[in-house]
Design an enzyme around this catalytic site. Structure first.
Site, mmCIF file in Angstrom:
data_model
loop_
_atom_site.group_PDB
_atom_site.id
_atom_site.type_symbol
_atom_site.label_atom_id
_atom_site.label_comp_id
_atom_site.label_asym_id
_atom_site.label_seq_id
_atom_site.Cartn_x
_atom_site.Cartn_y
_atom_site.Cartn_z
ATOM 1 N N TRP B 160 -70.151 60.510 -6.654
ATOM 2 C CA TRP B 160 -70.108 59.060 -6.851
ATOM 3 C C TRP B 160 -69.961 58.776 -8.333
ATOM 4 O O TRP B 160 -70.886 58.989 -9.109
ATOM 5 C CB TRP B 160 -71.387 58.414 -6.348
ATOM 6 C CG TRP B 160 -71.722 58.808 -4.955
ATOM 7 C CD1 TRP B 160 -71.171 58.299 -3.808
ATOM 8 C CD2 TRP B 160 -72.692 59.771 -4.530
ATOM 9 N NE1 TRP B 160 -71.729 58.891 -2.717
ATOM 10 C CE2 TRP B 160 -72.660 59.797 -3.118
ATOM 11 C CE3 TRP B 160 -73.568 60.623 -5.192
ATOM 12 C CZ2 TRP B 160 -73.478 60.634 -2.372
ATOM 13 C CZ3 TRP B 160 -74.384 61.448 -4.453
ATOM 14 C CH2 TRP B 160 -74.321 61.450 -3.058
ATOM 15 N N HIS B 180 -73.352 53.524 -3.103
ATOM 16 C CA HIS B 180 -73.324 53.617 -1.637
ATOM 17 C C HIS B 180 -74.473 52.768 -1.103
ATOM 18 O O HIS B 180 -75.311 52.302 -1.875
ATOM 19 C CB HIS B 180 -73.440 55.077 -1.173
ATOM 20 C CG HIS B 180 -74.576 55.846 -1.794
ATOM 21 N ND1 HIS B 180 -74.893 57.138 -1.477
ATOM 22 C CD2 HIS B 180 -75.499 55.482 -2.716
ATOM 23 C CE1 HIS B 180 -75.938 57.535 -2.181
ATOM 24 N NE2 HIS B 180 -76.322 56.566 -2.930
ATOM 25 N N ARG B 207 -67.536 51.821 -7.316
ATOM 26 C CA ARG B 207 -67.295 53.158 -7.867
ATOM 27 C C ARG B 207 -66.448 53.048 -9.123
ATOM 28 O O ARG B 207 -65.494 52.260 -9.161
ATOM 29 C CB ARG B 207 -66.538 54.041 -6.860
ATOM 30 C CG ARG B 207 -67.195 54.134 -5.500
ATOM 31 C CD ARG B 207 -68.085 55.339 -5.384
ATOM 32 N NE ARG B 207 -68.889 55.305 -4.172
ATOM 33 C CZ ARG B 207 -68.541 55.847 -3.004
ATOM 34 N NH1 ARG B 207 -67.397 56.475 -2.905
ATOM 35 N NH2 ARG B 207 -69.335 55.771 -1.964
ATOM 36 N N GLN B 221 -69.571 49.065 2.690
ATOM 37 C CA GLN B 221 -70.081 50.173 3.496
ATOM 38 C C GLN B 221 -71.061 49.658 4.533
ATOM 39 O O GLN B 221 -71.658 48.599 4.364
ATOM 40 C CB GLN B 221 -70.846 51.160 2.600
ATOM 41 C CG GLN B 221 -70.015 52.322 2.125
ATOM 42 C CD GLN B 221 -70.877 53.462 1.638
ATOM 43 O OE1 GLN B 221 -72.095 53.381 1.588
ATOM 44 N NE2 GLN B 221 -70.240 54.557 1.270
ATOM 45 N N VAL B 264 -79.036 64.436 3.487
ATOM 46 C CA VAL B 264 -79.082 64.803 4.904
ATOM 47 C C VAL B 264 -79.048 66.322 5.056
ATOM 48 O O VAL B 264 -78.548 67.041 4.202
ATOM 49 C CB VAL B 264 -77.916 64.180 5.716
ATOM 50 C CG1 VAL B 264 -78.090 62.683 5.858
ATOM 51 C CG2 VAL B 264 -76.581 64.533 5.102
ATOM 52 N N ALA B 320 -78.651 59.533 9.742
ATOM 53 C CA ALA B 320 -78.095 58.489 8.886
ATOM 54 C C ALA B 320 -76.586 58.667 8.858
ATOM 55 O O ALA B 320 -76.077 59.772 9.048
ATOM 56 C CB ALA B 320 -78.657 58.599 7.476
#
Ligand SMILES: [Zn+2]
Lengths: 804, 352
Positions: B160, B180, B207, B221, B264, B320
């Site tokens: 990012w 995000h 971004r 998003q 994650v 997620a």
């Protein structure tokens, strides 16, 4: 990361079709961005391996020669101009019709044979350029001695070069060997590690050099070895070829070996010219702030106290994990190599390379976290190659300073956790098979646990769920079932402002407005055109350090600028009416906190009304269209709104109304000041509605006030009334509405305003529709007339209104 | 000669002759007033003249006069009806419209295509029990990165490119434009003392990125988060499968492949089969001939994040996902360039 299929096949037998291999890698390991087939255009019939049997001079030309080649199906004679052709060489040989790249023009063409200076030629011995391998057309391509005569060249030399993006946690995949381990697990074939064998001779390494790690918190491991009597020269063709394919320029055998081993294993190495290392010692330590070194790229770098340097007895010789220094660089005269294989703390290397803006192949690997054991493997692999390729002698023993040595981690993986996380079970045989293939030591502790030791190259694996990922991805996510979420639902969170925002969006669309979405970042000077100089918060917008463009530097404190810009841009494309709105956020700075993200609805309207062909006129949208839109929105929301003349920056005085409900201001309706509009290149009247959703929500009724429709007819009586021009029309309406006569409800709607001929100076005539409604009976004409008489008296008394 | 002198029969004939010459509504009205008018219509006068007749003739005269009146009234009604029919006929013939002329333009507004798509996505997830929440666009680095297991100097931060807000707090740069919607995982769990959590968080992200046909620096998003005892990766696949079918057609298929996001474990990317070429188009612009379209990143919430929320990660699991709304909009309408969305050209916006 590039990956040559032939290199991969050195370590694991894989015969999947290329697209299939790519798909398996994508599914389980890393993103395959694409691949390039080397030799895709080489006709297997017409381009084959041949051997030069004899070379003789051309009878008619000094610079040409006649070569006799064994093609595998007989001897052939060819005319050849290459200076490097010699008997015994294995070469690439093309016959008539082969598609080649012309060595001079660079264009693709079919080979047509014709006599050269009077001598027939049966084919052509090829250069790299003619095969599309490189731009080299100096001489012919010489193949390795073990090339098989008669074999199609595509089988001998064809290859596939993958372009792979690996994930940020997998430094091990920045080496061919790491990718080979993954493939080995994916296809269940054993992995062959490259040789790390070498012999040691000469004096002990410890007598030749010493190593001190002064800052062990940043340098978990530092290993060195010394190679004496090195013969510097070019590295072998196969090594150069692979380095080139991986985007590295071959330099000399010493540097090439370090680069080759880095690509092979993922572990960067650094070769110093031993004789240039002062004091024959290396020290890993934090830099003294302001310390400087000219790195290998010729740039002088200055360091801060967080950066780690490798120093010799007198000063810096290398930026640890990033790039070596020019002062100890290997050169033609180098005879002895001091070879470093170290491990560095990833975050620190990343910080250094970011601060120095120097991201090297080495730093890209170190910053992702290499296991400290990888240094040892890579050092030994390099020593093997040094012995093979440089003629050097490896000193006895390696110096290994290893302050970061840790006992191997053991992770307990409860078998039930696999199903708990994934939703389906994977049996013990498969779990053990996958983990073992990936290099883990895995013991099943019956009945229901695994004890797992990750291999040294996998410092990213820390917890049971990391193991579950490795098992799941190699097992294949295609086997993951799709199930329905179970369990209870959470309490909903009330979102009154967001709900209101969506209702207002729908209402605006219903009123004919087009939604737009503009960037949240704008220019300060644009904000200054629409924000009052005295509005301290809005005049001090937050800015960003690194905008994508100068015009996106300031977080907007008003939506008006973006809308006006958009209006102007669209006016260039459209005649007729423009109606547009945005629902977005103003970013209002708050001391020492995140800004207040204030939700606002802002709409613009202007231009001529919808073109009405067959009806002449250029009737323009005006203030009352904007106000009507605001009233319609408020009405639909059940919010009683009031409009009062106001004066605001950027809006035209006398054409601006503050919108309120009760005492709560909720917005503004106005004509944008023509100067403001002009600043945005708008040269027509443009009207604005702004509603402040966070204020509006405070006066939003939970449900609209409901009144059952009356069963009795409403009586309407129109009046024309004269009042002072200075008296707001709304006062008349308010008086009528407040007038009471028993249970009769009275309302008034103004349907026209007239000034001019027939109306006295200083007066205006208002046309009012007065409606009378009783809940319990049908009103008679007499009753209405009586109420009207009372009402007119009151209007005359309170407003000086008289019937016209 | 006065009206009264005329015989009823003669009067009738004269009136009928005059009626046949009245060809429009005003002429008919004039005729009616002249003959049947209450004040001085000639037939009215005739009826009044009954009294002037000798008594023995009165009855017969009266009868005759009434008969004339009735005859004329009937003739008038017939004449009116035929004129009405003729007028209607004329509307359909000589006054027929050229119906191919354009309709008059009406004011019509539309939602921005990103809003439309966002709403459709939200609806798809709401039907699966997801609540909706929102979070700040200007965010603390602590939420955007640290809480998402991407501390400073972590290579994952390369994923990012961040736009930083120019403010210092205690000498440090801590404020940024969120890259995000994932920081809302931490924010939502923070204010939920006990699972279950089942929420989507839509919103804009930013971004520091060069723009091209497929990249825009401001994007929308949707973060999805489900945390509870018994939440499994297979549920994630189920939810995303359902989503893909709702948005792109009932016959969609989805696959997961390995990916990496620090927050994650395991991490995946989801692709669905190409709804344009259905996997058969080597030249397909939508899937570039692969047959699969990458849609979103997802995974199981890292146990450390579950623990940071105060939940017991040995019992509570979660998934997620993060979905790019512009990408969904590009796909569903076959839009070739993402930069159209925020250029706000009405020629573009007016098509959705
Ligand atoms: Zn396709």
């Amino acid at each position: 990361m590039k990956l040559l299929l032939s290199w991969l096949r050195e370590f694991v037998d894989v015969d999947l079709p290329v697209p299939e291999l790519a798909r398996r890698l994508i599914d389980a390991t890393a993103e395959v961005e694409g691949w390039e087939t080397i030799g895709a255009g080489w006709d297997p019939e017409r381009i084959r391996v041949a051997q030069v049997v004899a070379v003789e001079p051309h009878p008619n030309a000094d610079r040409l020669r006649l070569a006799t080649v064994e093609t595998g199906s007989g001897l052939q004679q060819v005319v050849c101009g290459a200076p490097n052709i010699a008997a015994g060489q294995k070469v690439a040989f093309a016959t008539e019709g082969a598609v080649l790249i012309d060595g001079h023009t660079g264009e693709t063409a079919k080979l047509k044979l014709r006599p050269i200076r009077g001598v027939e030629s049966a084919g052509m011995v090829l250069s790299e350029k003619e095969l599309g391998l490189s731009d080299s057309h100096e001489g012919i391509l010489v193949l390795p001695d073990d090339a098989v005569v008669g074999r199609p060249l595509v089988e001998q030399l064809g290859d596939v070069l993958f372009d792979i993006s690996t994930w940020a946690n997998r430094a091990d995949l920045l080496g061919v060997l790491g990718l080979a381990r993954e493939v080995s697990a994916l296809v269940s074939r054993p992995l062959r590690e490259p040789s790390t064998e070498y012999s040691e001779a000469g004096p002990p390494t410890e007598s030749l050099a010493s190593v001190t790690v002064q800052d062990p918190d940043l340098c978990p491991r530092f290993m060195v070895s010394v190679i004496q009597d090195v013969t510097l020269g070019p590295s072998p063709a196969w090594m150069q070829e692979r380095l080139l394919r991986h985007g590295m320029r071959p330099i000399n055998n010493v540097v090439d070996i370090t680069n080759y081993v880095m690509i092979e294993t993922g572990q960067p190495l650094h070769a110093f010219d031993y004789d240039l290392v002062r004091g024959k010692q290396l020290i890993a330590r934090r830099a003294v702030p302001g310390e400087k070194l000219v790195t290998l790229d010729g740039v002088e770098r200055e360091f801060d106290g967080q950066m780690v340097l490798v120093c010799d007895g007198e000063g810096p010789v290398s930026v640890a994990g990033v790039m070596g220094g020019g002062n100890s660089e290997v050169s033609e005269s180098t005879r002895t190599i001091l070879l470093e294989a170290a491990n560095w703390v990833p975050g620190n290397i990343r910080r250094t390379s970011m601060y120095l803006k120097l991201r090297s192949e080495a730093s890209l690997r170190f910053e992702k976290g290499l296991g400290p054991e990888m240094a040892e493997f890579a050092l030994k692999r390099a020593l093997h190659l040094f012995e093979q390729l440089t003629g050097g002698t490896v000193s006895r023993g390696v110096i290994d300073v290893y302050p970061g040595k840790r006992p191997p981690r053991t992770i307990i993986l409860p078998a039930a956790r696999i199903e708990q996380v994934l939703g389906y079970a994977i049996g013990p045989d498969e779990v053990r098979r996958i983990l073992s293939d990936l290099g883990f030591l895995c013991h099943h502790l019956p009945p229901d646990r695994y004890s797992v030791q990750p291999p040294y190259w996998r410092p990213d694996v820390l917890i049971a769920d990391d193991l579950i990922e490795d098992v799941a991805r190699i097992h294949g996510y295609d086997k993951l079932p799709a199930t329905k979420l179970r369990g209870s639902l959470p309490e909903p969170e009330p979102r009154p402002v967001e709900d209101l925002r969506e209702r207002v969006r729908d209402l605006a669309v219903g009123l004919g407005f087009q939604e737009i979405i503009t960037y949240s970042l704008t220019e300060k000077q644009k904000l200054e055109r629409v924000v009052a100089p005295g509005d301290v918060r809005r005049m001090a917008p937050l800015s960003v350090v690194n905008p994508v463009a100068a015009r996106h530097t300031y977080l907007r404190t008003s939506l008006r600028a973006g809308l006006l810009e958009t209006y102007a841009a669209n006016r260039r494309q459209h005649d007729g009416p423009l109606r547009m709105f945005e629902v977005g956020q103003e970013f209002l700075p708050v001391e020492a906190d995140l800004p207040h993200e204030r939700k606002v609805f802002c709409a613009l309207a202007g231009g001529t009304r919808e073109a009405r062909w067959a009806k002449a006129g250029d009737d323009r949208l005006d203030f009352f269209d904007a106000k009507g839109a605001a009233e319609a929105v408020l009405g639909a929301l059940g919010v009683p709104g009031t409009f009062a003349a106001a004066n605001e920056f950027g809006l035209l005085e006398g054409h601006t109304a503050r919108v309120a409900s009760g005492k709560q201001p909720v917005g503004v309706v106005a004509q944008v000041h023509p100067d403001t509009a002009a600043a945005f290149d708008i040269d027509e009247p443009v009207f604005m509605v702004e509603l402040w959703l966070e204020d509006l929500v405070r006066v939003l009724p939970e449900r609209p006030a409901y009144l059952a429709p009356s069963r009795f007819p409403e009586m309407r009586h129109d009046l024309a009334l004269l009042i002072d021009t200075a008296t707001p029309a709304v006062r008349l309406v308010d008086i009528v509405r407040s007038h009471r006569s028993g249970t009769v409800r009275i309302t008034a709607d103004i349907f026209d305003e007239y000034r001019g001929r027939g109306v006295p100076e200083g007066k205006k005539s208002l046309a009012v529709a007065v409606r009378y409604q009783a809940e319990d009976r049908t009103l008679t004409d007499e009753e209405v007339a009586r109420i009207e008489t009372g009402l007119l008296k009151r209007l005359e008394k309170e407003l000086g209104a008289v019937r016209r | 000669m006065t009206a009264s002198a005329a015989s009823p029969d003669a009067l009738r004939e004269e009136a009928l002759a005059a009626l046949s010459e009245a060809t429009d509504e005003p002429a008919l009205e004039r005729w009616r007033a002249g003959w049947l008018g209450r004040q001085d219509g000639r037939v009215t006068l005739l009826l009044r003249a009954v009294r002037e007749q000798p008594p023995e003739q009165r009855a017969a005269f009266g009868q005759a006069a009434n008969a004339v009146k009735q005859t004329l009234e009937a003739a008038l009604a017939e004449r009116q009806e035929s004129l009405k029919q003729a007028a209607l006929k004329a509307l359909s013939t000589t006054a027929a419209l050229d119906v191919t002329l354009p309709g008059r333009p009406q004011a019509i507004g539309r939602l921005h295509p990103v809003t439309q798509t966002l709403r459709d996505c939200i609806k798809a997830f709401q039907e699966m029990g997801f609540r909706v929440a929102e979070g700040p666009e200007v965010e603390w680095s602590a939420y955007n990165f640290d809480a998402m297991r991407s501390p400073e100097d972590h290579p994952a931060r390369d994923m990012w490119d961040t736009i930083w807000v120019d403010t210092l707090l205690n000498g440090e740069r801590k404020m940024l434009l969120r890259t995000h919607t994932s920081p809302n995982q931490a924010r939502v769990m923070e204010r939920t003392p006990e699972p279950p959590v089942r929420v989507i968080v839509p919103g804009k992200c930013y971004r520091q990125e060069a723009t091209d046909a497929t990249h825009e620096w401001m994007l929308t998003q949707i973060e999805g988060l489900a945390v509870d005892e018994g939440v499994r990766m297979s549920d994630l696949k189920g939810v995303l499968y359902e989503f893909a079918r709702k948005m792109f057609g009932q016959d969609r298929k989805v696959i997961f492949h390995h990916s990496y996001f620090p927050f994650v474990e395991p991490g995946v990317e989801m692709a669905m089969d190409c709804f344009i070429c259905r996997g058969s188009g080597a030249e397909c612009r939508t899937c570039h001939g692969t047959g699969w379209i990458e849609i979103l990143g997802a995974g199981m919430v890292h146990p450390e994040i579950i623990e940071n929320a105060g939940y017991d990660s040995s019992k509570v699991t979660g998934f997620a996902f993060g979905l790019g709304v512009e990408r969904v909009a590009l796909l569903r309408w076959g839009i070739e360039d993402i930069r159209h969305f925020y250029a706000n050209d009405l020629r573009f916006l007016g098509q959705f």
